[in-house]
Design a protein around this motif. Structure first.
Motif, PDB file in Angstrom:
ATOM      1  N   PHE A  65      24.323  47.113  39.533  1.00 29.99           N
ATOM      2  CA  PHE A  65      24.294  46.207  40.680  1.00 29.99           C
ATOM      3  C   PHE A  65      23.831  46.956  41.919  1.00 29.99           C
ATOM      4  CE2 PHE A  65      27.302  43.974  37.940  1.00 29.99           C
ATOM      5  CZ  PHE A  65      26.833  42.673  38.055  1.00 29.99           C
ATOM      6  N   GLY A  66      23.075  46.255  42.757  1.00 28.29           N
ATOM      7  CA  GLY A  66      22.643  46.854  44.012  1.00 28.29           C
ATOM      8  C   GLY A  66      23.795  46.949  44.997  1.00 28.29           C
ATOM      9  N   VAL A  67      23.624  47.843  45.955  1.00 23.00           N
ATOM     10  CA  VAL A  67      24.647  48.023  46.988  1.00 23.00           C
ATOM     11  C   VAL A  67      24.883  46.710  47.733  1.00 23.00           C
ATOM     12  CG1 VAL A  67      25.099  49.177  49.174  1.00 23.00           C
ATOM     13  CG2 VAL A  67      24.189  50.462  47.257  1.00 23.00           C
ATOM     14  N   ALA A  68      23.808  45.995  48.065  1.00 23.64           N
ATOM     15  CA  ALA A  68      23.943  44.751  48.827  1.00 23.64           C
ATOM     16  C   ALA A  68      24.799  43.744  48.062  1.00 23.64           C
ATOM     17  CB  ALA A  68      22.553  44.169  49.102  1.00 23.64           C
ATOM     18  N   GLN A  69      24.672  43.723  46.733  1.00 24.68           N
ATOM     19  CA  GLN A  69      25.468  42.783  45.939  1.00 24.68           C
ATOM     20  C   GLN A  69      26.953  43.130  46.003  1.00 24.68           C
ATOM     21  OE1 GLN A  69      23.005  43.496  42.424  1.00 24.68           O
ATOM     22  NE2 GLN A  69      22.558  41.325  42.335  1.00 24.68           N
ATOM     23  N   ARG A  70      27.263  44.429  45.984  1.00 24.79           N
ATOM     24  CA  ARG A  70      28.678  44.824  46.077  1.00 24.79           C
ATOM     25  C   ARG A  70      29.244  44.462  47.457  1.00 24.79           C
ATOM     26  NH1 ARG A  70      27.032  49.290  43.015  1.00 24.79           N
ATOM     27  NH2 ARG A  70      27.159  50.816  44.681  1.00 24.79           N
ATOM     28  N   LEU A  71      28.423  44.635  48.485  1.00 22.09           N
ATOM     29  CA  LEU A  71      28.871  44.263  49.834  1.00 22.09           C
ATOM     30  C   LEU A  71      29.121  42.753  49.918  1.00 22.09           C
ATOM     31  CD1 LEU A  71      26.498  46.468  52.010  1.00 22.09           C
ATOM     32  CD2 LEU A  71      28.968  46.687  51.878  1.00 22.09           C
ATOM     33  N   ASP A  72      28.242  41.954  49.286  1.00 25.06           N
ATOM     34  CA  ASP A  72      28.416  40.495  49.291  1.00 25.06           C
ATOM     35  C   ASP A  72      29.737  40.103  48.641  1.00 25.06           C
ATOM     36  OD1 ASP A  72      26.071  39.998  50.564  1.00 25.06           O
ATOM     37  OD2 ASP A  72      24.920  39.546  48.755  1.00 25.06           O
ATOM     38  N   LEU A  73      30.086  40.756  47.543  1.00 25.62           N
ATOM     39  CA  LEU A  73      31.326  40.423  46.841  1.00 25.62           C
ATOM     40  C   LEU A  73      32.541  40.727  47.729  1.00 25.62           C
ATOM     41  CD1 LEU A  73      32.593  39.364  44.297  1.00 25.62           C
ATOM     42  CD2 LEU A  73      32.441  41.621  43.287  1.00 25.62           C
ATOM     43  N   ARG A  74      32.481  41.880  48.428  1.00 20.76           N
ATOM     44  CA  ARG A  74      33.608  42.240  49.297  1.00 20.76           C
ATOM     45  C   ARG A  74      33.739  41.279  50.472  1.00 20.76           C
ATOM     46  NH1 ARG A  74      32.548  47.997  50.913  1.00 20.76           N
ATOM     47  NH2 ARG A  74      34.051  47.438  52.505  1.00 20.76           N
ATOM     48  N   ARG A  75      32.603  40.711  50.920  1.00 12.10           N
ATOM     49  CA  ARG A  75      32.654  39.804  52.077  1.00 12.10           C
ATOM     50  C   ARG A  75      33.249  38.434  51.727  1.00 12.10           C
ATOM     51  NH1 ARG A  75      26.908  41.724  53.108  1.00 12.10           N
ATOM     52  NH2 ARG A  75      27.149  43.461  54.530  1.00 12.10           N
ATOM     53  N   LYS A  76      33.474  38.157  50.462  1.00  8.12           N
ATOM     54  CA  LYS A  76      34.008  36.857  50.051  1.00  8.12           C
ATOM     55  C   LYS A  76      35.410  36.608  50.613  1.00  8.12           C
ATOM     56  CE  LYS A  76      30.672  35.069  47.617  1.00  8.12           C
ATOM     57  NZ  LYS A  76      30.011  33.852  48.107  1.00  8.12           N
ATOM     58  N   LEU A  77      36.068  37.660  51.078  1.00 11.94           N
ATOM     59  CA  LEU A  77      37.403  37.496  51.658  1.00 11.94           C
ATOM     60  C   LEU A  77      37.406  37.804  53.150  1.00 11.94           C
ATOM     61  CD1 LEU A  77      40.247  36.737  50.708  1.00 11.94           C
ATOM     62  CD2 LEU A  77      40.705  39.140  50.297  1.00 11.94           C
ATOM     63  N   ALA A  78      36.228  38.034  53.712  1.00  9.73           N
ATOM     64  CA  ALA A  78      36.147  38.521  55.092  1.00  9.73           C
ATOM     65  C   ALA A  78      36.749  37.537  56.095  1.00  9.73           C
ATOM     66  CB  ALA A  78      34.697  38.803  55.460  1.00  9.73           C
ATOM     67  N   LEU A  79      36.648  36.237  55.806  1.00 11.84           N
ATOM     68  CA  LEU A  79      37.148  35.238  56.747  1.00 11.84           C
ATOM     69  C   LEU A  79      38.661  35.328  56.921  1.00 11.84           C
ATOM     70  CD1 LEU A  79      34.987  32.159  55.667  1.00 11.84           C
ATOM     71  CD2 LEU A  79      34.660  33.662  57.633  1.00 11.84           C
ATOM     72  N   GLN A  80      39.334  35.897  55.924  1.00  9.26           N
ATOM     73  CA  GLN A  80      40.791  35.985  56.010  1.00  9.26           C
ATOM     74  C   GLN A  80      41.243  37.326  56.605  1.00  9.26           C
ATOM     75  OE1 GLN A  80      42.539  34.865  52.206  1.00  9.26           O
ATOM     76  NE2 GLN A  80      40.677  33.747  51.687  1.00  9.26           N
ATOM     77  N   SER A  81      40.317  38.048  57.180  1.00 10.14           N
ATOM     78  CA  SER A  81      40.563  39.371  57.775  1.00 10.14           C
ATOM     79  C   SER A  81      41.206  40.340  56.795  1.00 10.14           C
ATOM     80  CB  SER A  81      41.423  39.252  59.047  1.00 10.14           C
ATOM     81  OG  SER A  81      42.764  38.942  58.694  1.00 10.14           O
ATOM     82  N   LEU A  82      41.029  40.046  55.511  1.00 14.79           N
ATOM     83  CA  LEU A  82      41.507  40.951  54.461  1.00 14.79           C
ATOM     84  C   LEU A  82      40.343  41.294  53.548  1.00 14.79           C
ATOM     85  CD1 LEU A  82      44.845  39.203  53.398  1.00 14.79           C
ATOM     86  CD2 LEU A  82      44.648  41.370  54.619  1.00 14.79           C
ATOM     87  N   GLU A  83      40.395  42.472  52.963  1.00 18.94           N
ATOM     88  CA  GLU A  83      39.383  42.899  51.985  1.00 18.94           C
ATOM     89  C   GLU A  83      39.965  42.722  50.590  1.00 18.94           C
ATOM     90  OE1 GLU A  83      36.494  45.405  52.028  1.00 18.94           O
ATOM     91  OE2 GLU A  83      36.029  44.543  53.977  1.00 18.94           O
ATOM     92  N   PRO A  84      39.151  42.287  49.625  1.00 17.81           N
ATOM     93  CA  PRO A  84      39.669  42.288  48.256  1.00 17.81           C
ATOM     94  C   PRO A  84      39.771  43.725  47.737  1.00 17.81           C
ATOM     95  CG  PRO A  84      37.370  41.622  48.266  1.00 17.81           C
ATOM     96  CD  PRO A  84      37.767  41.799  49.698  1.00 17.81           C
ATOM     97  N   HIS A  85      40.676  43.968  46.819  1.00 25.04           N
ATOM     98  CA  HIS A  85      40.694  45.247  46.116  1.00 25.04           C
ATOM     99  C   HIS A  85      39.464  45.293  45.211  1.00 25.04           C
ATOM    100  CE1 HIS A  85      44.806  46.303  47.340  1.00 25.04           C
ATOM    101  NE2 HIS A  85      45.097  45.024  47.190  1.00 25.04           N
ATOM    102  N   LEU A  86      38.895  46.495  45.039  1.00 24.80           N
ATOM    103  CA  LEU A  86      37.660  46.621  44.267  1.00 24.80           C
ATOM    104  C   LEU A  86      37.854  47.609  43.122  1.00 24.80           C
ATOM    105  CD1 LEU A  86      34.668  45.768  44.122  1.00 24.80           C
ATOM    106  CD2 LEU A  86      34.124  47.661  45.641  1.00 24.80           C
ATOM    107  N   LEU A  87      37.610  47.136  41.900  1.00 21.49           N
ATOM    108  CA  LEU A  87      37.668  47.990  40.707  1.00 21.49           C
ATOM    109  C   LEU A  87      36.293  47.977  40.067  1.00 21.49           C
ATOM    110  CD1 LEU A  87      39.304  49.682  38.639  1.00 21.49           C
ATOM    111  CD2 LEU A  87      39.742  47.541  37.412  1.00 21.49           C
ATOM    112  N   MET A  88      35.644  49.131  40.017  1.00 22.67           N
ATOM    113  CA  MET A  88      34.338  49.237  39.381  1.00 22.67           C
ATOM    114  C   MET A  88      34.506  49.922  38.031  1.00 22.67           C
ATOM    115  SD  MET A  88      31.958  50.202  42.651  1.00 22.67           S
ATOM    116  CE  MET A  88      33.108  51.261  43.484  1.00 22.67           C
TER     117      MET A  88
END
Length: 671
Positions: free
Chosen positions: A381-404
């Motif tokens: 996966f490209g870096v931009a795609q990983r950033l997009d996934l993390r932004r899916k929770l940005a509106l709640q001022s929380l970051e999702p946990h990330l397991l690669m």
């Protein structure tokens, strides 16, 4: 210049030469041998256009010894030339030419030399001439002027405090000026092989900037907030453990606990789960998802291909559906009402687990409460795609946990550099009952013997993968294509169902073929690398890889891992077409000698270097342009030790160092 990333003066100053040409001395023709790179001065005796065997421009040059021409003649041959050449090479013109000496039919010659007109007694260069990395549109002469101008304007003051610099390294300004303009008497070997102290300073600076950026990314991430995910006693996590039809290995239990501990913290997890092919990463991901869902949050699992995503989906449905978990399925091929229904379930929170391809991060996908994101085969996966996934929770001022997750283990030096900002969990134990895989390497002329072996294995009830590298004929690569091989094997194995699987088939057709093979009705599957990762058919015991020399080492190891997943003795056959390059020979040798994914990864890094090995993490830019992880271990260790001290004691200097070296790449380092 933008294509080369040369936007700032410091970028130009750090655009270092690939190699050097020596124009500080002339080579007497009498002492020159064929194959030598010459720098010769001479006077044009004759210049003419010849039409046979093809139109070309021929110049006869008489060597100039001192001010007077000598008698030794050299032919300059131009196959591509312009009308202006005839004016430049008028008889009597004095030239300096540089190029490789060849033995021609009419005498010694240089084809397409580099040339310039000179006056008698013109001084020679005092420094070696730099040759810079460039694009086709940017000539060396222009780039040399631009680099020299950038070097003179760039701020090259010492950023680093003297007490944090390793002893014996020259100042940065002095190092850069020397590498751009080396004196004639310098050791060419030391400078070309990057062993000179000036190179050591540059490599240390680069490694330090990289270590600082990773450490800073790690500390910044620690300031972010994530949901605290803790399972309840007797909850989903424990129910899943009890329902599994197998016992976890010690390594699986250890890494599952590491991940559960991370999920219970208020900082976002940024963990890489690595393990060899078949080590059981999916069940560890399922246990992590169970913790998140037990705490009332959603989990997303993203895989690079539909086949792999579907395999995860089937496993997770099998394990979690009986426990009352709703699993949504999102891929590019899912459209219309079915997709709309899934999106509604994800947005409402009814779907606690979402599995799919990159479709999971499309704009119209909205999660109710995304707490954990799992990315399988993260290097695909490209870096931009990983950033997009993390932004899916940005509106709640929380970051999702990330397991690669990665089945390509990361060698230690790589973990210390590119992955310095990650926590790494390693499954270093295979589940019991796996049989060792024997690897055999054969030249393509033994293909018939291999087909005979396949016939025997099919007669015994085993299943066979036959992997080919291309789907359709290519003039550049004389390779057997998947369709031809499918037809051939169908003809020589009458009564045997031979399937075909490649990337251009519609998803429904792929799924149908895969279901027949997984179910045992199909004995032989001819496939491209769409089956590279994750496909799990325990009865498959033979893997034939045609044109194995065309595949990367990690890819070969992944493909080999599709067999040996049951209790039947398994074999992987690598068919190659000669002559082999040194790289091809090294890859096949490594495959024959070891089945250990960690050793394979170490050799792969040696063969390919970190840029290729890393794939998309750098978004196409090699973060280390100058340092070599295999050779510069001491400098790397030194940079690792200095980085936290610099960041703690001299934060402004640390920021200046990062900006100088990494410029606009910082966003990608945080992915």
């Amino acid at each position: 210049m933008d294509k080369l990333g040369l936007e700032r003066d410091i970028d130009l100053a750090l655009h270092l030469p690939l190699r050097y040409e020596d124009e500080t001395r002339l080579t007497p023709l009498a002492a020159a041998r064929e194959g030598d790179l010459l720098h010769v001065e001479g006077v044009v005796r004759e210049a003419r256009i010849e039409l046979r065997p093809r139109r070309q421009f021929i110049v006869k040059l008489v060597e100039a010894l001192g001010d007077a021409p000598g008698r030794i003649e050299l032919i300059l041959r131009f196959v591509n030339f312009y009308p202006s050449h005839q004016k430049t090479f008028a008889p009597g013109t004095r030239l300096r030419v540089r190029g490789e000496l060849r033995g021609g039919f009419f005498g010694r010659e240089i084809v397409h030399p580099v040339f310039k007109t000179v006056e008698p007694g013109a001084p020679l260069a005092r420094e070696l001439t730099p040759v810079y990395p460039t694009s086709a549109q940017l000539p060396q002469a222009y780039l040399r002027k631009a680099v020299a101008a950038g070097l003179s304007r760039a701020r090259l003051d010492e950023i680093l405090p003297p007490d944090l610099l390793p002893a014996g390294l020259p100042p940065l300004r002095e190092s850069l000026y020397l590498l751009h303009h080396p004196p004639a008497d310098i050791s060419l070997h030391a400078i070309q092989e990057r062993e000179h102290p000036a190179w050591q300073r540059i490599k240390f600076e680069e490694l330090l900037a990289q270590q600082l950026s990773q450490l800073q990314a790690q500390r910044e991430r620690a300031k972010l907030r994530a949901p605290m995910l803790r399972g309840s006693a007797g909850g989903l996590h424990e129910k899943l453990l009890a329902a599994l039809p197998f016992q976890l290995t010690g390594a699986q239990r250890r890494v599952a606990e590491e991940i559960a501990t991370d999920l219970g913290r208020p900082q976002p997890m940024n963990r890489l789960l690595q393990g060899d092919v078949g080590s059981g990463k999916t069940v560890v991901a399922a246990l992590a998802a169970a913790v998140a869902m037990d705490a009332g949050w959603q989990c997303a699992l993203m895989a690079p291909t539909e086949i792999l995503a579907e395999q995860h989906f089937r496993k997770l449905i099998h394990w979690l559906a009986p426990l009352g978990i709703e699993v949504a399925w999102l891929t590019g091929s899912r459209k219309g009402k079915g997709r709309a229904a899934m999106l509604e379930k994800v947005a409402s929170g009814a779907a606690q687990l979402v599995v799919g391809t990159h479709a999971v991060i499309q704009d119209d996908v909205h999660f109710a409460r995304l707490g954990l994101a799992v990315i399988d085969e993260q290097h695909r996966f490209g870096v931009a795609q990983r950033l997009d996934l993390r932004r899916k929770l940005a509106l709640q001022s929380l970051e999702p946990h990330l397991l690669m997750m990665s089945a390509t283990p990361i060698p230690r030096t790589l973990a210390m550099t590119y992955f310095a900002d990650l926590d790494v969990s390693t499954i270093d134990e295979l589940p019991p009952g796996r049989t060792p895989i024997v690897t055999r390497v054969f030249a393509a002329d033994r293909r018939e013997q291999v087909i005979a072996r396949v016939r025997d294995e099919v007669a015994k009830g085993s299943q066979v993968y036959w992997v080919v590298p291309l789907i359709e004929e290519s003039e550049a690569l004389d390779l057997q294509n998947a369709t031809e091989t499918h037809q051939q094997l169908g003809a020589v194995l009458p009564g045997t169902q031979v399937g075909l699987l490649h990337g251009r088939m519609p998803p429904a057709e792929k799924a149908s073929v895969m279901a027949l093979f997984s179910g045992g009705q199909m004995s032989v599957l001819v496939a491209t690398t769409v089956i590279e990762v994750g496909v799990d058919v325990p009865n498959a015991s033979v893997m034939v890889i045609e044109h194995a020399e065309r595949f990367g080492l990690a890819q070969l190891h992944q493909l080999r891992g599709r067999v040996g997943r049951g209790s039947v003795a398994s074999v992987c056959v690598l068919l190659y077409t000669g002559p082999l390059s040194q790289t091809g020979r090294d890859r096949l040798k490594a495959m024959a000698e070891t089945t250990d994914g960690f050793e394979i990864a170490r050799r792969d890094l040696e063969i390919r270097g970190p840029g290729e090995f890393m794939g998309a993490r750098q978004s196409g830019d090699a973060l280390l342009r100058f340092a070599d992880l295999a050779q510069d271990g001491e400098l790397l260790q030194c940079a690792r030790e200095i980085a936290p001290r610099l960041l703690d004691r001299h934060p402004a200097a640390a920021q200046a160092q990062i900006r100088r070296w990494l410029g606009g790449k910082l966003e990608y380092l945080k992915a």
